[in-house]
Design an enzyme around this catalytic site. Sequence first.
Site, PDB file in Angstrom:
ATOM      1  N   ASP A  17      92.811  92.419   6.134  1.00 40.07           N
ATOM      2  CA  ASP A  17      92.009  91.490   5.347  1.00 40.07           C
ATOM      3  C   ASP A  17      92.540  90.060   5.451  1.00 40.07           C
ATOM      4  O   ASP A  17      93.720  89.800   5.208  1.00 40.07           O
ATOM      5  CB  ASP A  17      92.039  91.955   3.891  1.00 40.07           C
ATOM      6  CG  ASP A  17      90.970  91.321   3.039  1.00 40.07           C
ATOM      7  OD1 ASP A  17      90.813  90.094   3.092  1.00 40.07           O
ATOM      8  OD2 ASP A  17      90.272  92.064   2.317  1.00 40.07           O
ATOM      9  N   SER A  46      87.141  88.231   4.413  1.00 43.20           N
ATOM     10  CA  SER A  46      86.948  89.532   3.780  1.00 43.20           C
ATOM     11  C   SER A  46      85.450  89.796   3.604  1.00 43.20           C
ATOM     12  O   SER A  46      84.690  89.658   4.560  1.00 43.20           O
ATOM     13  CB  SER A  46      87.710  89.582   2.455  1.00 43.20           C
ATOM     14  OG  SER A  46      87.753  90.877   1.933  1.00 43.20           O
TER      15      SER A  46
END
Length: 402
Positions: free
Chosen positions: A218, A52
């Site tokens: 993500d 991320s």
Amino acid sequence: MPKATSPDQADEKVLGIVIAGAAARGAYAAGALARLAPKIKTYRRLVVVGTSSGAVNAALLAQSAHKPPGEIAADLTDAWRTIDSSRVFAPVVSPCTMARRVAGAIRSRTITSLVDTAPLHTTARDLYRPDQVASNVVDGYPEAVAVVATLCQQDGTGGRSRVFLHSNAPAPQVPPGGALDYVRTSLEYEHVVASSAIPVIFPPEKIDTRGAAGFYLDGGIRLNAPIKPALDLGATELIIISSHATDYPPPPSAPVDRVPGVLGAGAQSLNAVLGDAMIEDIRNLRRVNRFVKAAGVRAASPSGAPYRRVNFLLVSPGSGELAGLAAAVFRDRYRGRRAIPSPHYLRAPDYHVLGLLQTVLACLRVGGDDRELLSFLLFDTQYMDDQIRLGEAHAAASSWQY
């Protein structure tokens, strides 16, 4: 830095940098890495893995790894200090935004996200230098850099974690039956953006890498603290940077009688997805270290591979600490009438999704879990700077755990 190919280098310690993610909280990790840059540079062998916003920091660290510590620190913190909502989100109301969203909905017959993140691609291209990363990996420092993204299989079976790996060495072999894949490739900005695509809020990112083509979200959905990939890549010691607290909060001292709002429920979900599995991974690392210390050479995994003790240095904020920073910045910069846009401002090019968030929060009580969600999405230069300084302070006070 020479390649680690000689026998004496092969026996050297390998430092693994593990960088967890949390959207706008990535500035905290950048501050911690900046403070630890002199320590990092004392190692001759280095691997870097991020998820991320941690993927952003991993990419920035890998492309600056050939520089002195002071320049590495400046590169990391300068990049985050320039980030505001205009460099992440497109205007909420504009002809270009509406045209892109309508065209995308018609083409895919679905709504892919709550916001348009076209500016994020421009920002990633501006900040990331894949040629420099490739040159550093060829020179052997870092030996490998990797980012984690979640493959959207779209067949009802859930997702898989994909580790996009830039390395001179072959990808690690993984046993069958798991949900973790290694894909050896040149690390491009699309891989970094894919690793950072928060579900629902950000659109999935299309990746065309051979053998791993698909849509990705993500990486923190499944693997926010990529400790295992760092160990698979040969790390013998770890620096773990988390933008989440790495201990569970204590139980509430009094009954909770307020019904959670949408923002609070969203924050609870993000914390559970990004934080809980990471806490358990770190606890497991501690358990294995204690087991190895007690069992010595007799310690072996079910597959027969020997367990080994992995010393690590952990940097993370306290529970609610970054939420408090975000709330303070919000109150100072966006409270009252400053949060409510005029009709003219709504149409202006610089009215971004943060403005919409400000409008909503201006009408609500900003506290508790609402602040947590704000801390993920507040792309504000003052908030970035406050996080950097906090990350630096926490890293300065950190110590090795054996």
